[in-house]
Design a protein around this motif. Structure first.
Motif, PDB file in Angstrom:
ATOM      1  N   PHE A   1      -8.461  17.680  -3.788  1.00  0.00           N
ATOM      2  CA  PHE A   1      -7.229  17.014  -4.188  1.00  0.00           C
ATOM      3  C   PHE A   1      -6.127  17.216  -3.147  1.00  0.00           C
ATOM      4  CE2 PHE A   1      -8.758  17.329  -8.757  1.00  0.00           C
ATOM      5  CZ  PHE A   1      -9.013  15.969  -8.842  1.00  0.00           C
ATOM      6  N   GLY A   2      -6.105  18.398  -2.538  1.00  0.00           N
ATOM      7  CA  GLY A   2      -5.123  18.657  -1.491  1.00  0.00           C
ATOM      8  C   GLY A   2      -5.307  17.730  -0.313  1.00  0.00           C
ATOM      9  N   GLY A   3      -6.557  17.526   0.094  1.00  0.00           N
ATOM     10  CA  GLY A   3      -6.828  16.617   1.198  1.00  0.00           C
ATOM     11  C   GLY A   3      -6.450  15.185   0.877  1.00  0.00           C
ATOM     12  N   ILE A   4      -6.732  14.756  -0.364  1.00  0.00           N
ATOM     13  CA  ILE A   4      -6.365  13.394  -0.768  1.00  0.00           C
ATOM     14  C   ILE A   4      -4.846  13.225  -0.783  1.00  0.00           C
ATOM     15  CG2 ILE A   4      -6.412  11.763  -2.695  1.00  0.00           C
ATOM     16  CD1 ILE A   4      -9.160  12.922  -3.431  1.00  0.00           C
ATOM     17  N   ALA A   5      -4.152  14.230  -1.318  1.00  0.00           N
ATOM     18  CA  ALA A   5      -2.687  14.162  -1.359  1.00  0.00           C
ATOM     19  C   ALA A   5      -2.099  14.161   0.046  1.00  0.00           C
ATOM     20  CB  ALA A   5      -2.137  15.335  -2.160  1.00  0.00           C
ATOM     21  N   ALA A   6      -2.692  14.959   0.937  1.00  0.00           N
ATOM     22  CA  ALA A   6      -2.210  14.998   2.320  1.00  0.00           C
ATOM     23  C   ALA A   6      -2.381  13.637   2.984  1.00  0.00           C
ATOM     24  CB  ALA A   6      -2.971  16.063   3.111  1.00  0.00           C
TER      25      ALA A   6
ATOM     26  N   ALA B   1       0.830  -1.205   0.000  1.00  0.00           N
ATOM     27  CA  ALA B   1       0.000   0.000   0.000  1.00  0.00           C
ATOM     28  C   ALA B   1       0.863   1.252   0.000  1.00  0.00           C
ATOM     29  CB  ALA B   1      -0.927  -0.002   1.216  1.00  0.00           C
ATOM     30  N   GLY B   2       1.966   1.225   0.760  1.00  0.00           N
ATOM     31  CA  GLY B   2       2.852   2.382   0.818  1.00  0.00           C
ATOM     32  C   GLY B   2       3.513   2.662  -0.513  1.00  0.00           C
ATOM     33  N   ALA B   3       3.944   1.599  -1.217  1.00  0.00           N
ATOM     34  CA  ALA B   3       4.578   1.786  -2.521  1.00  0.00           C
ATOM     35  C   ALA B   3       3.586   2.359  -3.524  1.00  0.00           C
ATOM     36  CB  ALA B   3       5.136   0.455  -3.022  1.00  0.00           C
ATOM     37  N   ILE B   4       2.358   1.825  -3.525  1.00  0.00           N
ATOM     38  CA  ILE B   4       1.324   2.322  -4.440  1.00  0.00           C
ATOM     39  C   ILE B   4       0.981   3.777  -4.117  1.00  0.00           C
ATOM     40  CG2 ILE B   4      -1.083   2.063  -5.138  1.00  0.00           C
ATOM     41  CD1 ILE B   4      -0.723  -0.971  -4.733  1.00  0.00           C
ATOM     42  N   ALA B   5       0.877   4.101  -2.816  1.00  0.00           N
ATOM     43  CA  ALA B   5       0.583   5.485  -2.413  1.00  0.00           C
ATOM     44  C   ALA B   5       1.663   6.434  -2.906  1.00  0.00           C
ATOM     45  CB  ALA B   5       0.453   5.567  -0.892  1.00  0.00           C
ATOM     46  N   ARG B   6       2.929   6.017  -2.843  1.00  0.00           N
ATOM     47  CA  ARG B   6       4.030   6.854  -3.322  1.00  0.00           C
ATOM     48  C   ARG B   6       3.934   7.083  -4.823  1.00  0.00           C
ATOM     49  NH1 ARG B   6       5.531   4.704   1.216  1.00  0.00           N
ATOM     50  NH2 ARG B   6       7.347   5.410   2.398  1.00  0.00           N
ATOM     51  N   ILE B   7       3.713   6.000  -5.559  1.00  0.00           N
ATOM     52  CA  ILE B   7       3.656   6.113  -7.013  1.00  0.00           C
ATOM     53  C   ILE B   7       2.504   7.016  -7.439  1.00  0.00           C
ATOM     54  CG2 ILE B   7       3.258   4.810  -9.140  1.00  0.00           C
ATOM     55  CD1 ILE B   7       4.684   2.425  -7.731  1.00  0.00           C
ATOM     56  N   VAL B   8       1.335   6.838  -6.807  1.00  0.00           N
ATOM     57  CA  VAL B   8       0.167   7.646  -7.154  1.00  0.00           C
ATOM     58  C   VAL B   8       0.372   9.101  -6.737  1.00  0.00           C
ATOM     59  CG1 VAL B   8      -2.276   8.019  -6.693  1.00  0.00           C
ATOM     60  CG2 VAL B   8      -1.425   5.697  -7.067  1.00  0.00           C
ATOM     61  N   LEU B   9       0.834   9.313  -5.493  1.00  0.00           N
ATOM     62  CA  LEU B   9       1.002  10.681  -4.991  1.00  0.00           C
ATOM     63  C   LEU B   9       2.041  11.443  -5.794  1.00  0.00           C
ATOM     64  CD1 LEU B   9       0.642  12.965  -2.914  1.00  0.00           C
ATOM     65  CD2 LEU B   9       2.285  11.779  -1.442  1.00  0.00           C
ATOM     66  N   LEU B  10       3.221  10.858  -5.980  1.00  0.00           N
ATOM     67  CA  LEU B  10       4.281  11.558  -6.685  1.00  0.00           C
ATOM     68  C   LEU B  10       3.954  11.708  -8.167  1.00  0.00           C
ATOM     69  CD1 LEU B  10       7.374   9.917  -4.940  1.00  0.00           C
ATOM     70  CD2 LEU B  10       6.309  12.130  -4.456  1.00  0.00           C
ATOM     71  N   GLY B  11       3.280  10.704  -8.733  1.00  0.00           N
ATOM     72  CA  GLY B  11       2.867  10.815 -10.133  1.00  0.00           C
ATOM     73  C   GLY B  11       1.851  11.925 -10.327  1.00  0.00           C
ATOM     74  N   PHE B  12       0.849  12.004  -9.446  1.00  0.00           N
ATOM     75  CA  PHE B  12      -0.171  13.043  -9.542  1.00  0.00           C
ATOM     76  C   PHE B  12       0.449  14.424  -9.321  1.00  0.00           C
ATOM     77  CE2 PHE B  12      -3.681  15.573  -7.600  1.00  0.00           C
ATOM     78  CZ  PHE B  12      -4.491  15.643  -8.731  1.00  0.00           C
ATOM     79  N   PHE B  13       1.422  14.503  -8.418  1.00  0.00           N
ATOM     80  CA  PHE B  13       2.100  15.781  -8.182  1.00  0.00           C
ATOM     81  C   PHE B  13       2.816  16.247  -9.451  1.00  0.00           C
ATOM     82  CE2 PHE B  13       6.153  17.880  -7.006  1.00  0.00           C
ATOM     83  CZ  PHE B  13       5.641  19.046  -6.450  1.00  0.00           C
TER      84      PHE B  13
END
Length: 523
Positions: free
Chosen positions: A319-324, A181-193
């Motif tokens: 989107f800010g809340g989701i990213a946070a 879950a942590g790896a997926i969260a990183r990929i999604v968060l950093l990709g969306f950023f």
């Protein structure tokens, strides 16, 4: 002479057939070994390493040094990251045993050295979780959701710490989903950023990055080397759970290669994005990534005032809340993933007689070292409460001291562990090495010297920031290299590193003394 890959019954630390003539671990570990669950596959190990390597707490620290951070990142990728990966790939595949780094050091330098070294490696995790990880999580919550006044900040920090502890105690079949879950969260968060940075650039333009700002300087090097190398470490952690893998000899080297490449992309892109979005003078070590997220998300709704204040509205606020939330999950899973490795190695050390035997127990229900996990959570909680009080609630000061101590403690342990490569090549030349550092003896010495040299230098500049700056007529002031929160307070900063380190060494000696009964029973 060669040896066939060991079966599961043979893959316990130095008692394995593959580790010819190695000293046996204690009887206590032999009893605990049967409680382990062999549920880690190659893809699990890959996600484990991505979650380990891509830490979100240091992105702002690198970006705060400007474009030369990317230059030094590229240099250290070749000079440190590659040699370190080669070193661990050989040790992890040649000695695929539970407790990984502890066992390598134990085989090379003996139980006393390995036991004290392991204390430093293990205790850095509660320091990290109760320190920089916790403070960034709280800062992110306050930036995107609601303030945490007074006792609420303590309550939120303890929820963060004990939420992670609950995840660590789970069986590997369940617990492995945390790093996934942590790896997926990183990929999604950093990709969306990064996508948002592109949209922001199209609408508002970006800050230019002059070519001369990419030029590497020594001042920049001593400021960046601790966080950059800390970003690059963690390859050895899956080896601490080697006997819970399906095929560690095959999976460890392949996972190191793939996760190493992925981490370079996942770090470099966001750092470049931050530099494009925020003026370099406005990037803080603690809030750099958080501030950049808020700025770019204004393209979905919100505005940036003349003084730089960001207000998110509508979709931007959503989107800010989701990213946070993604950032907080990323921080939590970083601590959990490191704990899963470091705590297992500490349990093996205790069962081997380098610590109190009761801490070496593996839970029959979960197959994990529950007692070590809970002790770590207690330590992280104490450190969080004490540090928050000592820093007077100053988040930047707390962050700087906590991150520095985490890196320093971990890297001192590496100074002892990394040379195990050349020692074990000499002591156990007949052990099967599915992967070996190329270049024979010279290659092994080269990667050992590079990896060990960089972490040793990092320890020096962490304890004494600005080491070498201004020497021999060079430019710069050593005082300017102190963390901004400790400006003009060199003694206070140095004590924040040295005093805990001395305390940890004393704890290591106490643990070793408490393991005497186990050592006597072994004879």
């Amino acid at each position: 002479m060669t040896h066939a890959p060991p079966s599961r019954s043979e893959t316990t630390a130095p008692s394995t057939a593959a580790v010819a003539d190695a000293p046996d671990l204690s009887e206590g570990w032999g009893e605990q070994r049967g409680r382990l669950h062999k549920d880690l596959r190659r893809l699990d190990v890959l996600f484990f390493l991505i979650c380990t390597l891509v830490g979100l707490d240091t992105i702002g620290s690198v970006a705060a040094q400007g474009p030369q951070g990317l230059t030094w990142m590229a240099i250290l990728a070749v000079a440190f990251f590659l040699p370190y990966g080669l070193l661990v790939a050989e040790l992890g595949s040649a000695f695929p045993v539970q407790g990984g780094p502890y066992v390598w050091t134990r085989l090379a330098f003996g139980r006393l050295t390995a036991g004290i070294n392991q204390i430093l490696y293990w205790i850095s995790n509660p320091v990290w979780v109760g320190g920089s990880l916790c403070i960034i999580a709280l800062t992110t919550w306050e930036e995107f959701f609601t303030p945490l006044p007074g006792v609420w900040k303590y309550a939120a920090g303890l929820v963060f710490i004990w939420g992670g502890a609950l995840a660590v105690v789970q069986s590997v079949r369940i617990g492995k989903w945390v790093p996934i879950a942590g790896a997926i969260a990183r990929i999604v968060l950093l990709g969306f950023f990064l996508v948002s940075v592109v949209v922001f650039a199209v609408e508002h333009g970006v800050h230019t990055l002059p070519a001369d700002e990419f030029a590497p300087t020594y001042v920049g090097f001593v400021a960046l080397v601790p966080v950059l190398i800390f970003n690059f470490v963690g390859f050895e952690l899956p080896s601490s759970a080697a006997e819970e893998m399906k095929n560690p000899r095959r999976d460890i080297p392949l996972s190191i290669l793939r996760s190493g490449l992925a981490s370079l992309v996942l770090y470099g892109g966001p750092i470049l994005g931050i530099l494009f979005v925020l003026p370099s003078q406005d990037i803080g070590s603690l809030g750099g990534f958080i501030d950049a997220c808020k700025a770019v998300f204004t393209v979905y709704g919100g505005s940036i005032a003349a003084d730089g204040t960001v207000t998110l509205t509508g979709a931007g606020s959503v989107f800010g809340g989701i990213a946070a939330a993604g950032l907080i999950i990323g921080l939590l899973t970083s601590g959990v993933t490191w704990a899963m490795g470091a705590h297992r190695a500490q349990a093996v050390a205790c069962a081997d007689g380098a610590g109190p035997a009761w801490l070496g127990a593996i839970s029959e229900k979960h197959g994990t070292p529950v007692r070590v996990n809970l002790l770590s959570a207690v330590l992280a909680s104490l450190l969080f409460v004490v540090a928050l009080n000592l820093s007077g609630g100053d988040g930047e000061k707390y962050f700087a001291a906590g991150l520095g101590l985490t890196i320093c403690t971990t890297f001192i342990s590496y100074v002892i562990t990394f040379p195990s490569l050349v020692v074990l090549r000499r002591k156990y030349p007949d052990v099967t090495r599915p992967y070996a550092v190329p270049g024979g003896r010279a290659g092994a010495w080269l990667v050992t010297a590079l990896a060990t040299g960089f972490v040793a230098f990092t320890v020096v500049v962490l304890i004494w920031p600005g080491f070498g700056v201004g020497w021999f007529g060079t430019e710069g002031s050593a005082a300017a290299s102190l963390p901004e929160a400790f400006a003009g307070e060199r003694l206070q900063y140095t004590l924040s590193q040295v005093v805990p380190l001395l305390l940890f060494l004393v704890i290591g000696l106490i643990f070793y003394a408490l393991g005497a009964k186990t050592r006597r029973a072994k004879g």
